[in-house]
Design an enzyme around this catalytic site. Structure first.
Site, mmCIF file in Angstrom:
data_model
loop_
_atom_site.group_PDB
_atom_site.id
_atom_site.type_symbol
_atom_site.label_atom_id
_atom_site.label_comp_id
_atom_site.label_asym_id
_atom_site.label_seq_id
_atom_site.Cartn_x
_atom_site.Cartn_y
_atom_site.Cartn_z
ATOM 1 N N LYS A 1 3.129 -2.200 4.182
ATOM 2 C CA LYS A 1 3.887 -1.001 3.871
ATOM 3 C C LYS A 1 3.196 0.164 4.533
ATOM 4 O O LYS A 1 2.008 0.348 4.348
ATOM 5 C CB LYS A 1 3.860 -0.740 2.364
ATOM 6 C CG LYS A 1 4.537 -1.785 1.571
ATOM 7 C CD LYS A 1 4.265 -1.508 0.125
ATOM 8 C CE LYS A 1 4.460 -2.774 -0.661
ATOM 9 N NZ LYS A 1 3.807 -2.742 -1.925
ATOM 10 N N MET B 1 -4.926 7.793 -1.087
ATOM 11 C CA MET B 1 -3.565 8.173 -0.682
ATOM 12 C C MET B 1 -3.350 9.676 -0.870
ATOM 13 O O MET B 1 -2.270 10.107 -1.253
ATOM 14 C CB MET B 1 -2.513 7.381 -1.492
ATOM 15 C CG MET B 1 -2.639 5.890 -1.289
ATOM 16 S SD MET B 1 -1.569 4.933 -2.363
ATOM 17 C CE MET B 1 -2.498 4.919 -3.896
ATOM 18 N N ASP C 1 -1.072 -7.252 3.667
ATOM 19 C CA ASP C 1 -0.470 -5.933 3.870
ATOM 20 C C ASP C 1 -1.210 -5.156 4.947
ATOM 21 O O ASP C 1 -2.174 -5.624 5.538
ATOM 22 C CB ASP C 1 -0.292 -5.176 2.551
ATOM 23 C CG ASP C 1 -1.598 -4.943 1.842
ATOM 24 O OD1 ASP C 1 -2.623 -4.784 2.529
ATOM 25 O OD2 ASP C 1 -1.601 -4.917 0.598
HETATM 26 N N1 SAH Z 1 -6.670 -1.563 -3.077
HETATM 27 C C1 SAH Z 1 -7.202 -0.622 -2.113
HETATM 28 C C2 SAH Z 1 -6.506 0.723 -2.146
HETATM 29 C C3 SAH Z 1 -5.041 0.686 -1.796
HETATM 30 S S1 SAH Z 1 -4.341 2.308 -1.777
HETATM 31 C C4 SAH Z 1 -8.705 -0.459 -2.368
HETATM 32 O O1 SAH Z 1 -9.217 -0.935 -3.398
HETATM 33 O O2 SAH Z 1 -9.378 0.133 -1.545
HETATM 34 C C5 SAH Z 1 -4.504 2.744 -0.077
HETATM 35 C C6 SAH Z 1 -5.457 3.907 0.114
HETATM 36 O O3 SAH Z 1 -6.802 3.445 0.078
HETATM 37 C C7 SAH Z 1 -5.326 4.588 1.450
HETATM 38 O O4 SAH Z 1 -4.274 5.539 1.464
HETATM 39 C C8 SAH Z 1 -6.684 5.279 1.580
HETATM 40 O O5 SAH Z 1 -6.726 6.448 0.790
HETATM 41 C C9 SAH Z 1 -7.602 4.256 0.920
HETATM 42 N N2 SAH Z 1 -8.272 3.387 1.922
HETATM 43 C C10 SAH Z 1 -8.192 2.048 2.003
HETATM 44 N N3 SAH Z 1 -8.966 1.574 3.007
HETATM 45 C C11 SAH Z 1 -9.550 2.649 3.559
HETATM 46 C C12 SAH Z 1 -10.468 2.828 4.648
HETATM 47 N N4 SAH Z 1 -10.938 1.800 5.369
HETATM 48 N N5 SAH Z 1 -10.859 4.098 4.956
HETATM 49 C C13 SAH Z 1 -10.411 5.153 4.250
HETATM 50 N N6 SAH Z 1 -9.543 5.050 3.220
HETATM 51 C C14 SAH Z 1 -9.123 3.818 2.872
#
Ligand code: SAH
Length: 271
Positions: free
Chosen positions: A74, A187, A52
C-alpha cells in the site's frame, strides 16, 4: 554445524513451520541484518509470502526463489488490496494447505494492522504465529545515534500514529506534551505541519529539537535535524520521502552526524 545452524535446527523442532498455518513476521526497518534469526528461519521455509511496500529489497532477496510472492503493498491513498481482501487471502492460502508467511515492515503489531489480520485468522480457525520485528522507532533512532530514552532527557517515549483510521488522527495533544517524554510519529510526514502547530498550541516549546529519519537503516538513510517551529521549512527544503519517521524531544540534541559513521562501520573504513 555452527551455533546459528544449531539454533535454527532447535527452532525447527520446537516451532515447525507447517502447511495450513500463517506466520506473521516482522521484517524490521529495512537493513536485512536486523531480521531476527527466527524470522530468517521461517521465511526460508515459506511457500507463499504475502508482503507489503515497507519490506526492503534486501529482505526480499532472502526468500526462497521458488516461493510465490504476493504484493499487497500500500502506498498512501492507493491500496492494492483492501485490508478485508488481505485478511481473506491469508485465510484462503492457509486453508489450501500452504506454508504462509505474512511479511510486514518493522514489527507486525506496531501500526502494522497485524492485530487485525491475526484476529481474522483466529476467527476462521487458522493457526497464526507471530514473530516480532524491530520497529521503525527503535531501529531508526538507534541506527542514527539518537537514544530515545537517555535518562538525562527522557523518562518515557511514545509511539504515535500521524494517521488515524479515517485519515486525520484524533490525538490527545495535551497528553503528548509532557516534560521528559520523547515522541516518535509514524506516518507523520504528510501531516507534519498540523502536528507541529498542535504541539506548540498545547505548550511544547517551539525550539524543541526534532529529527526526521528518512529510509532509516537503509543505505540511503538520511537524518534531518531541526526544531518544532521550523518543521514545515525543513520539509519544504529537504523534501524527505517515504518512509520517514519523526522524532521529537530533547534526546535529539544528542545526535551527532559522526554516530552514523559509527553505526555503519563500512562508511568509515578506507576502501
Ligand atoms: N509496522 C511498522 C510500521 C508501519 S507504519 C513498524 O513497526 O515499523 C509505516 C510507517 O513506519 C512509515 O510511514 C514510517 O513513518 C515508519 N517507517 C517504517 N520503516 C521506516 C524506515 N526504514 N525509515 C523511516 N521510517 C520508517
Amino acid at each position: 554445524m555452527n551455533a546459528i545452524e544449531r539454533l535454527m535446527r532447535a527452532g525447527d523442532r520446537h516451532q515447525p513451520v507447517r502447511g495450513g498455518e500463517v506466520w506473521l513476521v516482522g521484517a524490521g526497518p529495512g537493513d536485512a541484518e536486523l531480521l531476527t534469526l527466527k524470522a530468517l528461519r521461517v521465511i526460508r521455509q515459506a511457500e507463499v509470502v504475502v508482503f507489503d511496500r515497507l519490506v526492503s529489497p534486501a529482505v526480499m532477496a532472502l526468500l526462497p526463489p521458488e516461493a510465490l510472492r504476493i504484493d499487497v503493498g500500500k502506498s498512501m491513498g492507493c491500496h492494492t488490496l483492501s485490508q478485508r481482501e488481505i485478511d481473506q487471502l491469508l485465510v484462503e492460502l492457509a486453508q489450501a494447505g500452504n506454508r504462509v508467511v505474512r511479511l510486514k515492515g518493522g514489527d507486525p503489531f506496531i501500526f502494522g494492522r497485524g492485530g487485525e489480520e491475526m484476529a481474522q485468522l483466529q476467527r476462521h480457525g487458522v493457526v497464526c504465529h507471530v514473530v516480532p520485528g524491530i520497529t521503525a522507532a527503535s531501529g531508526c533512532a538507534a541506527a542514527s545515534g539518537i537514544p530515545l530514552t537517555h535518562r538525562d532527557y527522557a523518562q518515557s517515549v511514545r509511539f504515535v500514529t500521524g494517521h488515524g483510521r479515517n485519515g486525520e488522527a484524533d490525538l490527545d495533544w495535551r497528553g503528548l506534551v509532557t516534560a521528559g517524554q520523547t515522541l516518535v510519529f509514524y506516518m507523520g510526514l504528510t501531516r507534519s505541519e498540523t502536528l507541529a502547530a498542535q504541539l506548540i498550541r498545547h505548550g511544547m516549546a517551539a525550539q524543541t529539537p526534532l529529527a526526521i529519519i528518512e529510509r532509516g537503516t537503509l543505505p540511503q538513510q538520511r537524518v534531518l535535524i531541526g526544531t518544532l517551529s521550523a518543521l514545515p521549512a525543513l520539509i519544504a527544503h529537504q523534501r524527505p520521502v517515504s518512509p520517514s519517521l519523526l522524532v521529537i524531544g530533547e534526546v535529539v540534541s544528542l545526535y551527532r552526524a559522526a554516530s552514523i559513521i559509527a553505526a555503519q562501520p563500512e562508511a568509515a573504513l578506507p576502501a
